[in-house]
Design an enzyme around this catalytic site. Sequence first.
Site, mmCIF file in Angstrom:
data_model
loop_
_atom_site.group_PDB
_atom_site.id
_atom_site.type_symbol
_atom_site.label_atom_id
_atom_site.label_comp_id
_atom_site.label_asym_id
_atom_site.label_seq_id
_atom_site.Cartn_x
_atom_site.Cartn_y
_atom_site.Cartn_z
ATOM 1 N N LYS A 83 -36.341 31.767 101.451
ATOM 2 C CA LYS A 83 -35.815 30.614 100.718
ATOM 3 C C LYS A 83 -36.986 29.691 100.410
ATOM 4 O O LYS A 83 -37.730 29.281 101.311
ATOM 5 C CB LYS A 83 -34.810 29.864 101.577
ATOM 6 C CG LYS A 83 -33.383 30.267 101.298
ATOM 7 C CD LYS A 83 -32.459 29.259 101.931
ATOM 8 C CE LYS A 83 -31.041 29.531 101.548
ATOM 9 N NZ LYS A 83 -30.123 28.625 102.249
HETATM 10 C C1 E4P Z 1 -27.163 27.825 100.862
HETATM 11 O O1 E4P Z 1 -27.958 28.745 100.907
HETATM 12 C C2 E4P Z 1 -27.095 26.734 101.825
HETATM 13 O O2 E4P Z 1 -27.347 27.239 103.114
HETATM 14 C C3 E4P Z 1 -25.743 26.081 101.915
HETATM 15 O O3 E4P Z 1 -24.832 26.636 100.991
HETATM 16 C C4 E4P Z 1 -25.774 24.583 101.936
HETATM 17 O O4 E4P Z 1 -24.473 24.098 101.969
HETATM 18 P P1 E4P Z 1 -24.081 22.618 102.442
HETATM 19 O O5 E4P Z 1 -24.159 21.734 101.246
HETATM 20 O O6 E4P Z 1 -22.670 22.764 102.928
HETATM 21 O O7 E4P Z 1 -25.038 22.244 103.516
#
Ligand code: E4P
Length: 217
Positions: A83
């Site tokens: 990521k």
């Molecule tokens: C995506 O890869 C993230 O881990 C995740 O969807 C973030 O979501 P949130 O806004 O609920 O923290």
Amino acid sequence: MKFFLDTANLDAIRKAAELGMCDGVTTNPTLIAQEMKHHDHLISEIAKIIKGPISVEGDSDTCDGIVKEAEIFKSWAPNVVIKVPMTHEGLKAVRILEKKGIHTNVTLVFSPSQALLAAKAGASYVSPFVGRLDDISENGMQLVRDILEIYKNYGFKTQVIVASIRHPNHVVEAAKAGAHIATIPADVFNKMWHHPLTDKGIAKFKEDYKKTANLKK
Ligand code: E4P
């Protein structure tokens, strides 16, 4: 459409994997912190269950730092995807990593222009965060539709992971838009098959089944 699980919880991942519905996993530092286990250990354990892509996020903000971190993460499991934050340094790292054959997922994407840059940099995945946009009264799903339209216009191969999902309707809307992947929190995944009329129908059929089950032939 692929379903990823947006969690680092091993029990939740095992449960979804039993159904054959967990095509991959996305994690982030917040999700890892919720489990209070070291990244290294948790990602290796997830990789024993899931053979699809597992997104892992570090904390470097320089291109060199992200690339170095990526090489460490890749040593934990071959199916790790890196990521990368949606920044200038992040996009530089995306190009380098993809050239090395290391897949990247550009994260924290909140605008079509950011998604266009991620695709131009050659990212394998891009993650628009729909819930966080909805939280501030913007339209998260419109962002997904815009990104899909742009990618289709130019044949970009970057796959769209709909992220920051808050409820089953987000998954349905992502599917209607034609998104490649939805990354779903475990609690939302568990809500997807529930419907009060299904429960009511099962109870009634059970009751009626008993009425004839013991009748003489
Ligand atoms: C995506 O890869 C993230 O881990 C995740 O969807 C973030 O979501 P949130 O806004 O609920 O923290």
